[in-house]
Design an enzyme around this catalytic site. Structure first.
Site, PDB file in Angstrom:
ATOM      1  N   SER A   1     -11.745 -36.192  14.205  1.00  0.00           N
ATOM      2  CA  SER A   1     -10.644 -37.011  14.699  1.00  0.00           C
ATOM      3  C   SER A   1     -10.710 -38.374  14.033  1.00  0.00           C
ATOM      4  O   SER A   1     -11.639 -38.662  13.274  1.00  0.00           O
ATOM      5  CB  SER A   1     -10.753 -37.161  16.219  1.00  0.00           C
ATOM      6  N   LYS A   2      -9.733 -39.208  14.371  1.00  0.00           N
ATOM      7  CA  LYS A   2      -9.639 -40.537  13.742  1.00  0.00           C
ATOM      8  C   LYS A   2     -10.929 -41.346  13.926  1.00  0.00           C
ATOM      9  O   LYS A   2     -11.222 -42.227  13.137  1.00  0.00           O
ATOM     10  CB  LYS A   2      -8.454 -41.308  14.336  1.00  0.00           C
ATOM     11  N   ARG A   3     -11.653 -41.031  14.990  1.00  0.00           N
ATOM     12  CA  ARG A   3     -12.928 -41.729  15.228  1.00  0.00           C
ATOM     13  C   ARG A   3     -13.865 -41.594  14.033  1.00  0.00           C
ATOM     14  O   ARG A   3     -14.692 -42.439  13.770  1.00  0.00           O
ATOM     15  CB  ARG A   3     -13.635 -41.083  16.422  1.00  0.00           C
TER      16      ARG A   3
ATOM     17  N   GLY B   1     -12.923 -41.203  10.890  1.00  0.00           N
ATOM     18  CA  GLY B   1     -12.340 -41.703   9.641  1.00  0.00           C
ATOM     19  C   GLY B   1     -10.967 -41.079   9.465  1.00  0.00           C
ATOM     20  O   GLY B   1     -10.369 -40.598  10.429  1.00  0.00           O
TER      21      GLY B   1
END
Ligand code: GLU
Length: 496
Positions: free
Chosen positions: A258-260, A262
């Site tokens: 996920s965006k966490r 990158g």
């Protein structure tokens, strides 16, 4: 073994929901499907699952199609190219879903449910409070006829639920073997929502059935859905496709990528300057192995080599370093001209007009000179700026370094002498000149650095930059000598 020998003429589909940009995990699913289709004379279908009107958008659709094209994934049937099994947007297939829902209702395989969500919530809470697992209690399946008639005549809104038959449901998965689930564990799930729209399961199954999909290849987050899908295929009297639920893409910490962790969308990687070849290569290798230690593959090679037998069910952990490594490897395969073509948009994006104004062969040389230090295409922007710096302009570090050099004048005079006044140099003569500078230093009893270092500083005005031979080829020996003179003039003017 390529898929051609494992499957004959499959019809596969990639079915994204246009509710976000194309995620790397979805791109991997698309790639798997595409490799199976292309490796076995099959058909690739693109179907847009755009029934979530609030979250779907034409921008996301545009991003998904564009990113797939960029990766080299094409399709034989889809919303933009048409085909015999269209339309290929679920929002345009609603009428069809209604027909099949009526068929299931008529056959007693589905029933209308008038329970409101408040009523369902209350019953669910009560079940949990009693320590019972909640599953829809079939209240509306058992409605007395007169009650049903009353609700119908009053036009009370309803959903349509699938009546899950008793027995064991088996999902035959090509990767995981048979997955058996007892039907008693499955709710009578909703196939038509109260607004009349088809639920996810019904839409997917009717699409796969009417599009004559033979193999459903998707992430294992859909494995529990597949149980319901098998039931629906059977209820509709359709042939159940073969399934392959591949593992999901995880971040380095083992949770879903996920965006966490990158950037997660294909377009982010494209914008960052990854090559589509590297991304496709990486995504393919994430859960498939050729059975030997080869790691670099272009798409046509993947088509030839990819096999379902080589797909592993174990976790796919996204490894940013490995992707960077593959990107460097793929950049190395490109000619200077090809690499320059790809770098130009990055120079444009950064407004590097001076670099862009260089004659083409000079720009190619500049790009070539920084190639080894590049991890992504954008990495060529800053280091090639050295080639458009005005002569004699020194940054602070270079000025300080030049000041430190006790024999600066001698060293720079030697450079000018060794280079001579030749207007141009090729790789070979430039290498000879650098060798001659080393020799000259040795002759004076100096280390090579005593000459090469001020040479770099004086020619470029910087302390870092490309290999010296590229400087000599770029400006020519006479040009380098002129730049050295300009630097000396700057140094003199500033009182050194
Ligand atoms: N639209 C679903 C998704 O984006 C895919 C459903 C399927 O492949 O069956 O996850």
């Amino acid at each position: 073994m390529s898929p051609a020998r494992e499957i004959s003429k499959p019809r596969v589909r990639f079915a994204p929901s246009p509710t976000g940009r194309l995620h790397l995990g979805s791109a991997r699913t698309a790639l798997f499907n595409w490799l199976v289709a292309r490796g076995s004379d099959g058909t690739m279908i693109l179907r847009l699952e755009d029934t979530d009107k609030e979250r779907s958008s034409p921008e996301f659709e545009h991003d998904i199609l564009g990113s797939l094209h960029w990766m080299g994934i094409d399709w034989d049937e889809g919303p933009d190219v048409g085909g015999d099994h269209g339309p290929y947007r679920q929002s345009e297939r609603m009428g069809m879903y209604g027909e099949y829902a009526r068929q299931l209702l008529g056959q007693g395989k589905a029933y209308r449910c008038y329970c409101t969500s408040e009523e369902l919530d209350a019953r669910k809470k009560a079940a949990i409070a009693d320590g019972r697992a909640w599953r829809y209690d079939r209240r509306c399946l058992e409605l007395p006829e007169n009650e049903r008639g009353r609700l119908e005549s009053e036009g009370v809104p309803y959903t349509v639920r699938f009546k899950v038959p008793a027995g064991t449901v088996t999902v035959e998965d090509m990767l995981r073997g048979d997955v058996n689930v007892d039907a008693s564990e499955i709710d009578d799930f909703i196939i038509v929502r109260s607004d009349g729209s088809a639920g996810f399961h019904l839409a997917v199954v009717i699409d796969d059935m009417t599009m004559e999909v033979t193999h459903v290849i998707r992430g294992d987050d859909h494995l529990t859905n597949a149980v319901r899908h098998v039931l629906l295929f059977e209820a509709l009297g359709a042939r159940t496709p073969k399934f392959l639920h591949h593992s999901l893409l995880m971040g380095p910490d083992g949770s879903k990528l996920s965006k966490r962790h990158g950037s997660t969308s294909v377009s982010d990687y494209r914008e960052k300057g990854y090559l589509h070849e590297a991304l496709a290569n990486y995504l393919a290798l994430l859960s498939w192995s050729p059975g030997d230690d080869r790691e670099i593959f272009l798409l046509p090679e993947l088509v030839k080599e990819f096999s379902i037998a080589g797909v592993s069910a174990s976790k796919a952990i996204f490894d940013f370093d490995k992707l960077n490594w593959l990107n460097r490897k793929h950049m190395r395969r490109l000619s200077a001209s090809e690499l320059t073509d790809l770098v130009v948009p990055f120079l444009e994006r950064e407004g590097r007009d001076a670099q862009l104004a260089l004659p083409r062969e000079k720009l190619e040389l500049a790009v070539e000179s920084v190639r080894n230090g590049m991890e992504v295409l954008g990495d060529a922007v800053e280091p090639t700026d050295v080639f458009v710096r005005p002569a004699g302009e020194l940054d602070d570090k270079a000025r300080a370094e030049l000041r430190k050099s006790a024999e600066l004048d001698d060293a720079l005079a030697m450079c000018a002498e060794v280079l001579g006044a030749g207007p141009s140099a090729d790789m070979e003569s430039a290498e000879r000149m650098v060798a001659a500078l080393r020799e000259g230093a040795k002759g004076k009893g100096w280390g090579a650095k005593k000459v090469l270092w001020p040479f770099r500083l004086a020619v470029t005005g910087l302390t870092v930059g490309p290999d010296l031979v590229y400087l000599i080829i770029f400006w020519g020996p006479a040009g380098c000598a002129e730049r050295i003179d300009a630097t000396r003039a700057t140094m003199e003017a500033s009182g050194v």
